[in-house]
Design a protein around this motif. Structure first.
Motif, PDB file in Angstrom:
ATOM      1  N   GLU A  49     -49.930   4.001 -16.273  1.00 49.23           N
ATOM      2  CA  GLU A  49     -50.693   3.800 -15.804  1.00 49.23           C
ATOM      3  C   GLU A  49     -51.261   2.613 -16.287  1.00 49.23           C
ATOM      4  O   GLU A  49     -52.108   1.238 -16.200  1.00 49.23           O
ATOM      5  N   ARG A  50     -51.454   1.891 -17.649  1.00 53.11           N
ATOM      6  CA  ARG A  50     -50.933   0.978 -18.451  1.00 53.11           C
ATOM      7  C   ARG A  50     -50.564   0.060 -17.579  1.00 53.11           C
ATOM      8  O   ARG A  50     -50.830  -1.826 -17.487  1.00 53.11           O
ATOM      9  N   LYS A  51     -49.439   0.224 -17.335  1.00 59.99           N
ATOM     10  CA  LYS A  51     -47.993  -0.847 -16.660  1.00 59.99           C
ATOM     11  C   LYS A  51     -48.936  -1.620 -15.370  1.00 59.99           C
ATOM     12  O   LYS A  51     -49.045  -2.238 -14.982  1.00 59.99           O
ATOM     13  N   LYS A  52     -49.062   0.112 -14.798  1.00 65.81           N
ATOM     14  CA  LYS A  52     -49.561  -0.516 -13.149  1.00 65.81           C
ATOM     15  C   LYS A  52     -51.356  -1.252 -13.406  1.00 65.81           C
ATOM     16  O   LYS A  52     -51.328  -2.061 -12.734  1.00 65.81           O
ATOM     17  N   LEU A  54     -52.105  -3.295 -15.888  1.00 63.94           N
ATOM     18  CA  LEU A  54     -51.565  -4.585 -16.629  1.00 63.94           C
ATOM     19  C   LEU A  54     -50.706  -6.162 -15.271  1.00 63.94           C
ATOM     20  O   LEU A  54     -51.608  -6.616 -14.827  1.00 63.94           O
ATOM     21  N   GLU A  55     -50.790  -5.617 -14.335  1.00 59.91           N
ATOM     22  CA  GLU A  55     -50.154  -5.522 -13.243  1.00 59.91           C
ATOM     23  C   GLU A  55     -51.155  -5.514 -12.258  1.00 59.91           C
ATOM     24  O   GLU A  55     -51.117  -7.279 -11.494  1.00 59.91           O
ATOM     25  N   THR A  56     -52.204  -5.143 -12.235  1.00 61.37           N
ATOM     26  CA  THR A  56     -53.182  -5.624 -11.273  1.00 61.37           C
ATOM     27  C   THR A  56     -53.924  -6.346 -12.385  1.00 61.37           C
ATOM     28  O   THR A  56     -53.943  -7.869 -11.054  1.00 61.37           O
ATOM     29  N   ARG A  58     -52.306  -8.616 -13.790  1.00 58.28           N
ATOM     30  CA  ARG A  58     -51.666 -10.281 -13.631  1.00 58.28           C
ATOM     31  C   ARG A  58     -51.822 -11.309 -11.840  1.00 58.28           C
ATOM     32  O   ARG A  58     -51.809 -11.742 -11.902  1.00 58.28           O
ATOM     33  N   LYS A  59     -51.353  -9.772 -11.229  1.00 53.41           N
ATOM     34  CA  LYS A  59     -52.364 -10.731  -9.627  1.00 53.41           C
ATOM     35  C   LYS A  59     -53.436 -11.190  -9.524  1.00 53.41           C
ATOM     36  O   LYS A  59     -53.601 -11.795  -9.262  1.00 53.41           O
ATOM     37  N   SER A  60     -54.543 -10.496  -9.783  1.00 56.29           N
ATOM     38  CA  SER A  60     -55.223 -10.791  -9.720  1.00 56.29           C
ATOM     39  C   SER A  60     -55.899 -12.654 -10.508  1.00 56.29           C
ATOM     40  O   SER A  60     -56.597 -13.411  -9.904  1.00 56.29           O
ATOM     41  N   GLU A  62     -53.207 -14.480 -10.941  1.00 59.46           N
ATOM     42  CA  GLU A  62     -52.554 -15.169 -10.254  1.00 59.46           C
ATOM     43  C   GLU A  62     -53.670 -15.922  -8.882  1.00 59.46           C
ATOM     44  O   GLU A  62     -53.439 -16.948  -8.703  1.00 59.46           O
TER      45      GLU A  62
END
Length: 97
Positions: A49-52, A54-56, A58-60, A62
């Motif tokens: 869940e934390r990885k997801k 963090l990915e969100t 990161r995308k935001s 970017e």
């Protein structure tokens, strides 16, 4: 031929007591192992869940950075256009005078 041994009732009681303690300890260790297994599963789920998340993020970030680059580029173009227009006006005023 199989050997036969004699033990006293006290020794038998002690052996039975030792066996009971060993079985109790085994049961406790099994319960602890199961608790640890459940905790590990929970931690693995939290990690995913934390990885997801963090990915969100990161995308935001970017997307935000790209928007900022576009904004800076637009502002540079507007500034350069304003400087160019001011230069043309200055040349026109000098030419009129």
């Amino acid at each position: 031929m199989e050997k036969t041994y004699r033990i006293t009732e006290t020794e038998l009681s002690r052996l039975e007591s030792d066996l009971d303690r060993a079985l109790d300890e085994k049961g406790k260790q099994k319960e602890q192992s199961e608790r640890l297994r459940k905790q590990l599963k929970t931690l693995e789920i939290q990690s995913v869940e934390r990885k997801k998340a963090l990915e969100t993020v990161r995308k935001s970030f970017e997307e935000y950075a790209e928007e900022e680059r576009k904004k800076q580029k637009r502002l540079r173009r507007e500034r350069n256009a304003a400087i160019g227009l001011a230069g043309l006006l200055a040349v026109a005023l000098v030419a009129r005078a």
